[in-house]
Write a protein that holds these residues in place. Structure first.
Motif, mmCIF file in Angstrom:
data_model
loop_
_atom_site.group_PDB
_atom_site.id
_atom_site.type_symbol
_atom_site.label_atom_id
_atom_site.label_comp_id
_atom_site.label_asym_id
_atom_site.label_seq_id
_atom_site.Cartn_x
_atom_site.Cartn_y
_atom_site.Cartn_z
ATOM 1 N N ILE A 170 0.620 -1.165 0.058
ATOM 2 C CA ILE A 170 -0.059 -0.048 -0.118
ATOM 3 C C ILE A 170 0.778 1.283 -0.051
ATOM 4 C CG2 ILE A 170 -1.698 1.461 1.325
ATOM 5 C CD1 ILE A 170 -2.788 -1.230 -0.216
ATOM 6 N N ASP A 171 1.828 1.352 0.853
ATOM 7 C CA ASP A 171 2.889 2.453 0.831
ATOM 8 C C ASP A 171 3.310 2.683 -0.767
ATOM 9 O OD1 ASP A 171 2.604 2.764 3.507
ATOM 10 O OD2 ASP A 171 4.699 1.827 3.683
ATOM 11 N N HIS A 172 3.658 1.693 -1.577
ATOM 12 C CA HIS A 172 4.064 1.943 -2.835
ATOM 13 C C HIS A 172 2.897 2.363 -3.800
ATOM 14 C CE1 HIS A 172 6.594 1.280 -6.516
ATOM 15 N NE2 HIS A 172 5.391 0.687 -6.878
ATOM 16 N N ALA A 173 1.914 1.763 -3.565
ATOM 17 C CA ALA A 173 0.832 2.091 -4.711
ATOM 18 C C ALA A 173 0.107 3.433 -4.154
ATOM 19 C CB ALA A 173 -0.217 0.934 -4.433
ATOM 20 N N PHE A 174 0.094 3.983 -2.890
ATOM 21 C CA PHE A 174 -0.381 5.247 -2.595
ATOM 22 C C PHE A 174 0.627 6.080 -3.279
ATOM 23 C CE2 PHE A 174 -0.927 8.451 0.579
ATOM 24 C CZ PHE A 174 -2.474 8.767 0.381
ATOM 25 N N LEU A 175 1.927 5.886 -2.921
ATOM 26 C CA LEU A 175 2.857 7.120 -3.188
ATOM 27 C C LEU A 175 2.670 7.250 -5.021
ATOM 28 C CD1 LEU A 175 5.298 8.879 -2.687
ATOM 29 C CD2 LEU A 175 6.656 6.945 -3.228
ATOM 30 N N GLU A 176 2.436 5.985 -5.586
ATOM 31 C CA GLU A 176 2.372 6.225 -6.982
ATOM 32 C C GLU A 176 1.193 7.168 -7.325
ATOM 33 O OE1 GLU A 176 4.537 5.329 -9.655
ATOM 34 O OE2 GLU A 176 5.705 5.059 -7.776
ATOM 35 N N VAL A 177 -0.165 6.700 -6.852
ATOM 36 C CA VAL A 177 -1.418 7.457 -7.144
ATOM 37 C C VAL A 177 -1.449 8.849 -6.767
ATOM 38 C CG1 VAL A 177 -2.771 5.382 -7.327
ATOM 39 C CG2 VAL A 177 -2.615 6.591 -5.284
ATOM 40 N N THR A 178 -0.632 9.248 -5.518
ATOM 41 C CA THR A 178 -0.784 10.576 -4.964
ATOM 42 C C THR A 178 0.342 11.453 -5.882
ATOM 43 O OG1 THR A 178 0.896 9.950 -3.378
ATOM 44 C CG2 THR A 178 -1.581 10.175 -2.786
ATOM 45 N N LYS A 179 1.444 10.821 -6.214
ATOM 46 C CA LYS A 179 2.296 11.876 -6.912
ATOM 47 C C LYS A 179 1.759 12.231 -8.290
ATOM 48 C CE LYS A 179 5.507 8.340 -8.869
ATOM 49 N NZ LYS A 179 7.134 8.101 -8.825
ATOM 50 N N ALA A 180 0.957 11.088 -8.861
ATOM 51 C CA ALA A 180 0.353 11.434 -10.098
ATOM 52 C C ALA A 180 -0.562 12.724 -10.050
ATOM 53 C CB ALA A 180 -0.538 10.193 -10.451
ATOM 54 N N GLN A 181 -0.855 13.306 -8.850
ATOM 55 C CA GLN A 181 -1.902 14.544 -8.670
ATOM 56 C C GLN A 181 -1.049 15.880 -8.936
ATOM 57 O OE1 GLN A 181 -4.849 13.415 -8.919
ATOM 58 N NE2 GLN A 181 -4.273 11.189 -8.568
ATOM 59 N N ALA A 182 0.208 15.666 -8.979
ATOM 60 C CA ALA A 182 1.280 16.667 -9.274
ATOM 61 C C ALA A 182 0.969 17.565 -10.379
ATOM 62 C CB ALA A 182 2.583 16.444 -8.996
ATOM 63 N N PHE A 183 1.281 19.041 -10.082
ATOM 64 C CA PHE A 183 1.320 19.861 -11.369
ATOM 65 C C PHE A 183 2.725 20.151 -11.654
ATOM 66 C CE2 PHE A 183 -2.946 20.692 -9.569
ATOM 67 C CZ PHE A 183 -3.722 20.368 -10.680
ATOM 68 N N GLU A 184 2.923 20.645 -13.125
ATOM 69 C CA GLU A 184 4.425 21.157 -13.406
ATOM 70 C C GLU A 184 4.606 22.425 -12.727
ATOM 71 O OE1 GLU A 184 4.948 21.054 -17.375
ATOM 72 O OE2 GLU A 184 4.998 19.033 -17.326
ATOM 73 N N GLY A 185 5.834 22.883 -12.479
ATOM 74 C CA GLY A 185 6.184 24.092 -11.631
ATOM 75 C C GLY A 185 7.355 24.079 -11.080
ATOM 76 N N SER A 186 7.761 25.404 -10.392
ATOM 77 C CA SER A 186 8.955 25.528 -9.390
ATOM 78 C C SER A 186 8.946 24.517 -8.343
ATOM 79 C CB SER A 186 9.194 26.905 -9.051
ATOM 80 O OG SER A 186 10.098 26.863 -8.035
ATOM 81 N N ARG A 187 10.130 24.103 -7.960
ATOM 82 C CA ARG A 187 10.060 23.105 -6.560
ATOM 83 C C ARG A 187 11.150 23.953 -5.624
ATOM 84 N NH1 ARG A 187 6.513 21.540 -8.999
ATOM 85 N NH2 ARG A 187 5.477 19.373 -9.279
ATOM 86 N N ASP A 188 11.559 25.294 -5.970
ATOM 87 C CA ASP A 188 12.306 25.726 -5.115
ATOM 88 C C ASP A 188 11.799 26.282 -4.051
ATOM 89 O OD1 ASP A 188 14.545 27.261 -4.230
ATOM 90 O OD2 ASP A 188 14.348 29.045 -5.509
ATOM 91 N N VAL A 189 11.632 25.830 -2.652
ATOM 92 C CA VAL A 189 10.820 26.287 -1.724
ATOM 93 C C VAL A 189 11.327 25.622 -0.596
ATOM 94 C CG1 VAL A 189 8.800 24.946 -1.862
ATOM 95 C CG2 VAL A 189 8.744 27.086 -0.726
ATOM 96 N N LYS A 190 11.613 26.170 0.746
ATOM 97 C CA LYS A 190 12.005 25.496 1.854
ATOM 98 C C LYS A 190 10.874 25.297 2.790
ATOM 99 C CE LYS A 190 15.873 25.894 5.129
ATOM 100 N NZ LYS A 190 16.757 26.656 5.921
ATOM 101 N N ILE A 191 10.556 23.909 2.865
ATOM 102 C CA ILE A 191 9.265 23.703 3.675
ATOM 103 C C ILE A 191 9.814 23.017 5.135
ATOM 104 C CG2 ILE A 191 7.308 21.839 3.628
ATOM 105 C CD1 ILE A 191 8.119 21.981 0.527
ATOM 106 N N LEU A 192 8.959 23.525 6.244
ATOM 107 C CA LEU A 192 9.108 22.917 7.359
ATOM 108 C C LEU A 192 7.697 22.017 7.760
ATOM 109 C CD1 LEU A 192 10.515 22.508 10.123
ATOM 110 C CD2 LEU A 192 9.326 24.614 11.109
ATOM 111 N N TYR A 193 7.944 21.045 7.965
ATOM 112 C CA TYR A 193 6.592 20.251 8.167
ATOM 113 C C TYR A 193 6.669 19.575 9.620
ATOM 114 C CZ TYR A 193 3.806 15.644 8.276
ATOM 115 O OH TYR A 193 2.844 14.937 8.479
ATOM 116 N N THR A 194 5.390 19.601 10.237
ATOM 117 C CA THR A 194 5.156 18.774 11.550
ATOM 118 C C THR A 194 3.982 17.735 11.473
ATOM 119 O OG1 THR A 194 4.409 19.263 13.630
ATOM 120 C CG2 THR A 194 4.041 20.830 12.121
ATOM 121 N N PRO A 195 4.265 16.427 11.831
ATOM 122 C CA PRO A 195 3.318 15.611 11.837
ATOM 123 C C PRO A 195 2.411 15.765 13.226
ATOM 124 C CG PRO A 195 5.358 14.739 12.495
ATOM 125 C CD PRO A 195 5.833 16.089 12.236
ATOM 126 N N LEU A 196 2.740 16.660 14.003
ATOM 127 C CA LEU A 196 2.215 16.893 15.338
ATOM 128 C C LEU A 196 2.173 15.561 16.312
ATOM 129 C CD1 LEU A 196 -0.913 19.063 14.358
ATOM 130 C CD2 LEU A 196 1.523 19.894 15.322
#
Length: 604
Positions: A226-252
């Motif tokens: 499921i990890d592999h299949a879920f990653l494939e279907v979610t990354k398919a929702q991406a749009f083209e564009g810049s990826r130059d951004v610095k992200i801080l993520y918290t899973p709480l």
């Protein structure tokens, strides 16, 4: 104490007013009925110790199995608590109904997943053993995983149902089960009421030891698949564009990192950091204010914002413990070292709607047949954005993402663009039927990168939407009403809204009452009513005479409270000076809250 002495003591406590009459009735059942035999000694011990307050809390009612599942405070005993008995009844009732529904026509299967809360793994194994005993093949996610991954797995494995053990963003004391149908959505009519009936009338719970079922293949681990299949279907929702951004993520302190970080990496974001103090997977949620990991609460962002501002991050993303909700904070200007501010769920929904529609239009993948979906208590700014792109909005839905899921299937998932609800839930694509914090993180990151390239802050992007569509400002009031007295007060207040609603709020006349329980729309000036139509549910909306201003009231389906959703808006012409618009609607919201609280106090 023997059984006779325990029964006498609890009857005396009821006579003395130490416990309620309903608690007495439920305790007597747990002391005398065979189905509760395993808990009898624990109940008797609490009676002998004279823990009447705790006993009343645990037994004053039977914890409801709502249309999504059972949620509440954990306690080893009690009809009004989450414990092995009430969780077991939930799984047994689900198994009984699904078995009866299919009448032996097929081999049945179920997916089970769980989050980082206390006893989540234990309850997941309990549910698995019960489903196996009922003849189900169980697919098991053998580590902390996100709710949207469970929804996806139900669809991926063509299962008949699914169980997610999580209490979402509730306090550490709570846990729950969410129940899913074969669509991957939480159960809807007629199945919800049929399952509730089986749960509430459950007598015997049958189960197989989890270890035995795992050893002989009746439980199958599918985490890696499921990890592999879920990653494939979610990354398919991406749009083209810049990826130059610095992200801080918290899973709480929740499950989100396992879904979010691989997805961001797969989408080309290489400058992502997990906020250290919130990284530990812990049901105590130790490093968030009040130990409540809710991205709707701006306080959870205070420390991450301090860190982000000092270290040059462009955006802070947060998901709740089961990673189906997203919260966001960003610099007010394009300078990360300057002032930061969070966005509420309606604002995030508007940002994503505009971003997704603009990208789809640019790609030539929009038509008049495409549509967005939102609930009745989600901002109408979403509809106005959709109108500007000449796509439809399905918006007359009750609260709950399952209604968005149903609208997706009714309208055709091929034409579905985006679904959103005000409580920080978002979805694109067809891969699951519940809100997904991971895919929302990816899309928000893409938006942040695009805006950084343009030298525009996310707050400035939202400001442009307000100038174009009118300034919208919303606010949620929670009226907490706990216990048996609270339940009665909730009922009185909802009845008052229906029978004698306020004549005006914040100095604006209440012109119309929409009562979705009785399906009526009433003109308050004439008293004339007409049919409202679907949906049907315990929701009231009071429309003010100034267009775009209204208040919605509904009892929460998961917590002892009435939620009041307050919506205000100014016309486009009055929205060009946003500071003035903010001041005007800020005062209006204060007046609306004061009037609503006064009405609630007088009528509950």
């Amino acid at each position: 104490m023997n059984a006779t002495e325990s029964l006498a003591a609890v009857s005396k406590a009821a006579e003395d007013g130490q416990i309620s009459a309903t608690a007495l009735e439920n305790i007597q059942s747990w002391l005398t009925e065979d189905r509760y035999a395993d808990y009898r000694d624990q109940v008797a011990a609490e009676i002998e110790a004279g823990h009447w307050r705790a006993l009343d809390d645990a037994f004053w009612t039977i914890i409801p199995f709502g249309t999504g599942g059972r949620r509440g405070r954990m306690n080893p005993i009690g009809s009004n608590a989450i414990n092995d008995r009430t969780i077991g009844e939930s799984a047994q009732g689900l198994a009984d109904y699904v078995t009866e529904y299919h009448k032996g026509a097929k081999e049945l299967s179920c997916v089970i997943a769980y989050d980082t809360r206390h006893k989540s793994r234990h309850f997941a194994e309990l549910c698995a053993g019960i489903m196996v005993a009922a003849g189900f093949k169980v697919y098991f996610l053998d580590d902390y995983r996100a709710t949207p991954q469970l929804s996806f797995a139900v669809r991926q494995k063509s299962c008949d149902c699914g169980i997610m053990v999580t209490a979402s963003h509730n306090p550490p004391s709570d846990n729950a089960v969410k129940v899913y149908w074969s669509s991957g959505a939480q159960v809807l009519p007629p199945h919800d009421k049929a399952i509730i009936d089986r749960v509430m009338n459950c007598q015997e719970i049958n189960q197989v030891a989890f270890a035995d079922a795992l050893a002989d293949g009746r439980v199958e681990i599918i985490t890696e698949e499921i990890d592999h299949a879920f990653l494939e279907v979610t990354k398919a929702q991406a749009f083209e564009g810049s990826r130059d951004v610095k992200i801080l993520y918290t899973p709480l302190h929740g499950v989100g990192a396992e879904a979010v970080i691989p997805l961001l990496k797969a989408d080309g974001f290489n400058n992502v950091e997990v906020y250290g103090p919130h990284e530990e997977k812990s049901g105590d949620f130790p490093n968030v204010p009040g130990h409540v990991s809710n991205p709707e609460n701006t306080a959870v962002f205070e420390k991450p914002i301090e860190y982000a501002s000092a270290n040059g991050f462009d955006v802070v993303l947060a998901t709740d413990p089961d990673c189906d909700r997203l919260g966001v904070a960003a610099p007010v200007t394009s300078d990360p070292s300057g002032e930061w501010a969070t966005f509420n769920g309606n604002q995030i929904g508007a940002l994503l709607a505009e971003f997704i529609l603009s990208k789809r239009k640019q790609a030539g993948t929009l038509s008049a047949d495409h549509y967005l979906v939102k609930t009745l208590v989600t901002t109408e700014l979403i509809r106005r954005i959709a109108d500007s792109y000449e796509v439809k909005t399905v918006g007359d839905l009750l609260v709950g993402f399952k209604h968005i899921a149903a609208a997706m299937d009714a309208g055709g998932p091929d034409k579905f663009v985006f679904g959103t609800e005000e409580s920080h839930g978002y979805l694109v694509g067809q891969y699951c039927r519940d809100k997904d914090g991971a895919v929302a993180c990816m899309l928000l990151s893409e938006l942040a990168a695009d805006l950084k390239q343009q030298g525009i802050s996310m707050h400035e992007y939202l400001a442009a939407l307000y100038r174009k569509h009118g300034y919208h400002k919303e606010y949620l009031i929670n009226l907490v009403m706990e216990g048996s007295e609270g339940m009665a007060a909730m009922q009185r207040l909802m009845q008052a809204f229906r029978q004698s609603p306020p004549e005006s709020l914040a100095g604006i006349r209440v012109g119309q009452i929409r009562d979705y329980l009785n399906s009526t729309k009433t003109d308050t000036a004439t008293g004339n009513s007409e049919a409202l139509g679907d949906p049907v549910g315990n929701l009231i909306i009071m429309d003010l005479d100034e267009e775009g201003n209204y208040v919605a009231a509904r009892p929460s389906g998961t917590e002892p409270k009435i939620k009041l959703y307050v919506f205000t808006r100014l016309p486009v012409g009055d929205s060009q000076d946003l500071d003035a618009a903010e001041a005007k609607l800020g005062e209006r919201l204060k007046a609306l809250e004061a009037d609503m609280r006064a009405f609630a106090k007088a009528n509950s």
